[in-house]
Design an enzyme around this catalytic site. Structure first.
Site, PDB file in Angstrom:
ATOM      1  N   CYS A  79     -24.907  -5.285   7.794  1.00 36.39           N
ATOM      2  CA  CYS A  79     -24.778  -6.732   7.637  1.00 36.39           C
ATOM      3  C   CYS A  79     -23.932  -7.316   8.770  1.00 36.39           C
ATOM      4  O   CYS A  79     -24.361  -7.315   9.915  1.00 36.39           O
ATOM      5  CB  CYS A  79     -24.243  -7.080   6.256  1.00 36.39           C
ATOM      6  SG  CYS A  79     -24.470  -8.833   5.835  1.00 36.39           S
ATOM      7  N   HIS A 185     -28.187  -4.834   2.823  1.00 35.90           N
ATOM      8  CA  HIS A 185     -27.118  -4.001   2.260  1.00 35.90           C
ATOM      9  C   HIS A 185     -27.731  -2.753   1.615  1.00 35.90           C
ATOM     10  O   HIS A 185     -28.213  -2.823   0.483  1.00 35.90           O
ATOM     11  CB  HIS A 185     -26.325  -4.783   1.213  1.00 35.90           C
ATOM     12  CG  HIS A 185     -25.413  -5.804   1.793  1.00 35.90           C
ATOM     13  ND1 HIS A 185     -24.140  -5.499   2.222  1.00 35.90           N
ATOM     14  CD2 HIS A 185     -25.594  -7.119   2.042  1.00 35.90           C
ATOM     15  CE1 HIS A 185     -23.570  -6.598   2.696  1.00 35.90           C
ATOM     16  NE2 HIS A 185     -24.432  -7.594   2.601  1.00 35.90           N
ATOM     17  N   GLU A 187     -26.269  -0.317   0.312  1.00 40.03           N
ATOM     18  CA  GLU A 187     -25.501   0.046  -0.881  1.00 40.03           C
ATOM     19  C   GLU A 187     -25.918  -0.767  -2.107  1.00 40.03           C
ATOM     20  O   GLU A 187     -25.541  -0.435  -3.231  1.00 40.03           O
ATOM     21  CB  GLU A 187     -24.005  -0.110  -0.600  1.00 40.03           C
ATOM     22  CG  GLU A 187     -23.471  -1.526  -0.589  1.00 40.03           C
ATOM     23  CD  GLU A 187     -23.696  -2.287   0.706  1.00 40.03           C
ATOM     24  OE1 GLU A 187     -23.134  -3.386   0.839  1.00 40.03           O
ATOM     25  OE2 GLU A 187     -24.435  -1.782   1.591  1.00 40.03           O
TER      26      GLU A 187
END
Length: 211
Positions: A79, A185, A187
């Site tokens: 990001c 992202h 994650e």
């Protein structure tokens, strides 16, 4: 050992947990010496490029990142960790970034609709990157999770590994040598996000030793 850079990014704990889940051996650090000697480096990030650059400069990390990337250390920017790699950003007024990747961070066009883009969107993997180790097990069109108002307008088209449509077909993954960066992202991106992180770990382990 993978160095996950701690400069106060809000998504650091989630990135660390996701990397640990895929078996990464890591250390969380803000020490330039540890980053310089690491086997691989991950730069997470949320928020504004100017704030991120200020933190990296204050910690002495801004000078180290170009060194480790030029030395061939496997690197993953996430990001804002992708955006600060560029030459400059227009966010909250023009300002310089790390200038590792030529280009400018620009605001998503108003024609995209709601800004920031928050939610799932597709990766359109470029044909010349479809067999890259980072994309093993990740199909063209895979849905991943985005939270951003700005995108990377890169000059070198040859490093764009995937694009995503949101008012413009912006680069969502760039890869150059041992440098990789993603606008989304991983994650927060479910199985495909974890797969990309696992692929990065495997890719970094397969990297030749630096001389």
């Amino acid at each position: 050992m993978i160095a996950v850079i701690n400069y106060g990014a809000g998504n650091l704990p989630n990135v660390v947990r996701a990397l640990q889940r895929v078996g990464a051996k890591l250390t969380i650090t803000d020490d330039p010496h540890v980053i310089r000697s690491a086997h691989a480096v991950v730069l997470p990030g949320v928020g504004a490029t100017a704030d991120t650059m200020a933190s990296l400069q204050q910690l002495g990390i801004a000078d180290v990142l170009p060194e480790v990337i030029a030395a061939g250390t496997p690197f993953l920017g996430i990001c804002v960790g992708m955006q600060v790699l560029l030459s400059a950003s227009e966010e909250f007024g023009p300002h310089p970034c790390l200038d590792i990747v030529r280009g400018t961070v620009r605001r998503l066009p108003d024609s995209a609709g709601k800004i920031p883009q928050i939610g799932w969107n597709q990766l359109r993997i470029m044909p010349n990157f479809s067999d890259h180790p980072l994309f093993v097990g990740i199909p063209n069109g895979a849905d991943v999770y985005f939270v951003h108002s700005y995108y990377c307008d890169v000059i070198e088209e040859t490093i764009v590994a995937a694009r995503t449509e949101y008012g413009i077909a912006f680069p969502s993954v760039i890869i150059r040598d041992r440098l990789a960066a993603v606008q989304f992202h991983p994650e927060k991106s479910g199985d495909y996000g974890l797969r990309l992180l696992a692929n990065f770990v495997a890719w970094s382990n397969a990297s030749p030793a630096r001389g």
